[in-house]
Design a protein around this motif. Structure first.
Motif, short mmCIF file in Angstrom:
data_model
loop_
_atom_site.label_atom_id
_atom_site.label_comp_id
_atom_site.label_asym_id
_atom_site.label_seq_id
_atom_site.Cartn_x
_atom_site.Cartn_y
_atom_site.Cartn_z
N PHE A 91 0.97 -1.13 0.51
CA PHE A 91 0.03 -0.06 -0.12
C PHE A 91 1.22 1.49 0.30
CE2 PHE A 91 -3.24 -2.67 0.40
CZ PHE A 91 -3.13 -3.92 1.59
N TYR A 92 0.04 2.23 -0.48
CA TYR A 92 1.01 3.44 -1.05
C TYR A 92 0.81 4.66 -1.09
CZ TYR A 92 4.33 0.11 -2.75
OH TYR A 92 4.70 -1.53 -3.44
N TRP A 93 0.85 6.40 -0.05
CA TRP A 93 0.48 7.34 -0.11
C TRP A 93 1.42 8.14 -0.80
CZ3 TRP A 93 -4.06 9.09 0.63
CH2 TRP A 93 -5.19 8.22 1.14
N TYR A 94 0.92 8.96 -2.14
CA TYR A 94 1.73 9.33 -3.05
C TYR A 94 1.26 11.01 -2.63
CZ TYR A 94 3.86 5.75 -5.35
OH TYR A 94 4.80 4.70 -5.57
N ARG A 95 1.50 12.44 -3.23
CA ARG A 95 0.75 13.25 -3.15
C ARG A 95 0.94 14.36 -4.29
NH1 ARG A 95 2.92 17.39 1.40
NH2 ARG A 95 5.40 18.12 0.34
N GLN A 96 -0.13 15.14 -4.84
CA GLN A 96 0.44 16.01 -5.67
C GLN A 96 0.33 17.77 -5.71
OE1 GLN A 96 -1.38 15.44 -9.21
NE2 GLN A 96 -0.16 15.62 -10.73
N ILE A 97 1.39 18.23 -5.46
CA ILE A 97 0.66 19.92 -5.19
C ILE A 97 -0.15 20.18 -6.62
CG2 ILE A 97 1.54 21.90 -4.67
CD1 ILE A 97 3.42 20.37 -2.40
N LEU A 98 -0.61 21.36 -6.29
CA LEU A 98 -1.23 21.72 -7.36
C LEU A 98 0.08 22.29 -8.51
CD1 LEU A 98 -3.98 21.65 -9.28
CD2 LEU A 98 -4.01 24.68 -7.81
N GLY A 99 0.20 21.44 -10.06
CA GLY A 99 1.29 21.74 -10.77
C GLY A 99 2.81 21.95 -10.61
N GLN A 100 2.62 20.64 -9.79
CA GLN A 100 3.86 19.95 -9.10
C GLN A 100 4.11 18.08 -9.83
OE1 GLN A 100 5.47 20.83 -5.94
NE2 GLN A 100 4.90 23.07 -5.75
N LYS A 101 5.06 17.88 -9.74
CA LYS A 101 4.59 16.55 -9.82
C LYS A 101 4.51 15.68 -8.13
CE LYS A 101 9.59 15.71 -11.47
NZ LYS A 101 11.30 15.52 -11.32
N VAL A 102 3.76 13.94 -9.23
CA VAL A 102 2.83 13.54 -7.82
C VAL A 102 4.72 12.96 -6.79
CG1 VAL A 102 2.36 11.00 -7.64
CG2 VAL A 102 1.44 12.63 -9.74
N GLU A 103 3.95 12.70 -6.22
CA GLU A 103 5.65 12.49 -4.94
C GLU A 103 5.37 11.75 -4.25
OE1 GLU A 103 7.26 16.61 -3.62
OE2 GLU A 103 5.08 16.60 -3.13
N PHE A 104 6.32 10.49 -3.89
CA PHE A 104 6.20 9.42 -3.71
C PHE A 104 5.85 9.64 -1.81
CE2 PHE A 104 6.55 5.16 -1.73
CZ PHE A 104 7.52 5.37 -0.93
N LEU A 105 4.98 9.00 -0.91
CA LEU A 105 5.22 9.22 0.96
C LEU A 105 5.43 7.93 1.08
CD1 LEU A 105 2.19 11.56 1.47
CD2 LEU A 105 3.76 12.10 0.85
N VAL A 106 5.27 6.99 1.18
CA VAL A 106 5.21 6.25 1.92
C VAL A 106 4.69 4.59 1.37
CG1 VAL A 106 2.87 6.42 2.98
CG2 VAL A 106 4.84 5.38 4.51
N SER A 107 5.61 3.96 1.90
CA SER A 107 4.84 2.35 1.01
C SER A 107 4.60 1.89 2.71
CB SER A 107 6.18 2.27 0.25
OG SER A 107 7.41 1.56 0.80
N PHE A 108 3.85 0.89 2.66
CA PHE A 108 3.23 0.17 3.83
C PHE A 108 3.13 -1.87 3.37
CE2 PHE A 108 1.57 0.27 7.91
CZ PHE A 108 0.64 -0.57 8.37
N TYR A 109 3.70 -2.46 4.09
CA TYR A 109 3.69 -3.57 3.50
C TYR A 109 3.40 -4.52 4.92
CZ TYR A 109 4.76 -8.16 2.29
OH TYR A 109 4.52 -10.20 2.36
N ASN A 110 2.82 -5.52 5.43
CA ASN A 110 2.65 -6.58 6.36
C ASN A 110 2.90 -5.79 7.76
OD1 ASN A 110 3.47 -9.35 8.02
ND2 ASN A 110 5.52 -9.09 7.55
N ASN A 111 1.99 -4.72 7.65
CA ASN A 111 1.50 -4.07 9.21
C ASN A 111 2.91 -3.24 9.69
OD1 ASN A 111 -1.27 -4.21 9.76
ND2 ASN A 111 -1.08 -6.55 10.42
N GLU A 112 3.77 -2.40 8.16
CA GLU A 112 4.87 -1.86 8.96
C GLU A 112 5.25 -1.02 7.84
OE1 GLU A 112 7.73 -3.89 11.10
OE2 GLU A 112 8.63 -4.66 8.80
N ILE A 113 5.47 0.29 8.00
CA ILE A 113 5.76 0.94 7.22
C ILE A 113 7.59 0.06 6.67
CG2 ILE A 113 7.28 3.49 6.69
CD1 ILE A 113 5.28 4.70 8.27
N SER A 114 7.60 0.54 5.00
CA SER A 114 8.58 -0.12 4.58
C SER A 114 9.80 0.71 4.12
CB SER A 114 8.47 -1.04 3.41
OG SER A 114 7.54 -1.10 2.45
N GLU A 115 9.01 2.28 3.14
CA GLU A 115 9.89 3.25 2.74
C GLU A 115 8.91 4.33 3.52
OE1 GLU A 115 10.85 2.49 -0.94
OE2 GLU A 115 12.60 4.66 -0.75
#
Lengths: 113, 118
Positions: A32-56
């Motif tokens: 599972f992942y979250w990304y965000r995109q500020i208006l007019g900017q790139k899509v940016e990676f926030l966090v990845s989640f696997y096996n009930n913990e943050i992987s990156e």
């Protein structure tokens, strides 16, 4: 066809307030992942989640951010004390296998006033 | 650090014309490569991906992309554009860590907005 869903589609909040953005990934997916995109900017990676913990996580994902998979279906992103610069579109994504395709949700537009 | 560059912010083509959207990446090894499309109000939809093997990959909606290692490029093409192709297109890479592993972090380019004239 299975899809990733996100609620709400648009959230308006005042600076300093806590927000929780919700995602329902595809049911048999494991990553599972979250990304965000500020208006007019790139899509940016926030966090990845696997096996009930943050992987990156990225540098953006500081102590104000947290993720949780409270049950077998939801995946949430919490921002503890929102800032104006947190205004962005937040995308959730999930995938089945490590090398597989990421499926994105439609996004939640967060507006911090 | 890996990066992705899409040199064209906005491209306008006529319906029926051919299309090429450029993407260059910077990474130490060959990453996984993707093209996504985003229509207004929609999420990101995968058009195609390259992991290994044949450097010309076919995707959905008649799109294809060619991986050129020597140029660190992964350009997206379509021979004949339809009005419904108007959208924003994102190139993305997934870098592989030691031993070829990855947790799935995608690095995106800044996107190319495609306008299609009738």
């Amino acid at each position: 066809e299975p899809e990733v869903t996100q609620t709400p589609s648009h959230q308006v909040t005042q600076m300093g307030q806590e927000v929780i953005l919700r995602c329902v990934p595809i049911s048999n997916h494991l990553y599972f992942y979250w990304y965000r995109q500020i208006l007019g900017q790139k899509v940016e990676f926030l966090v990845s989640f696997y096996n009930n913990e943050i992987s990156e996580k990225s540098e953006i994902f500081d102590d104000q951010f947290s993720v949780e998979r409270p049950d077998g279906s939801n995946f949430t992103l919490k921002i503890r004390s929102t800032k104006l610069e947190d205004s962005a579109m937040y995308f959730c994504a999930s995938r089945l296998t490590r090398g597989g395709e990421q499926y994105f949700g439609p996004g939640t537009r967060l507006t911090v006033t | 650090a890996q990066s992705v560059t899409q040199p064209d912010i906005h491209i306008t083509v006529s319906e029926g014309a051919s299309l090429e959207l450029r993407c260059n990446y910077s990474y130490g090894a060959t990453p996984y490569l993707f093209w996504y499309v985003q229509s207004p109000g929609q999420g990101l939809q995968l058009l195609l991906k390259y992991f290994s093997g044949d450097t010309l990959v076919q995707g959905i909606k008649g799109f294809e992309a060619e991986f050129k290692r020597s140029q660190s490029s992964f350009n997206l093409r379509k021979p004949s554009v339809h009005w419904s192709d108007a959208a924003e297109y994102f190139c993305a890479v997934e870098g592989l860590g030691a031993g070829g592993t990855s947790y799935g972090k995608l690095t995106f380019g800044q996107g190319t907005i495609l306008t299609v004239h009738p």
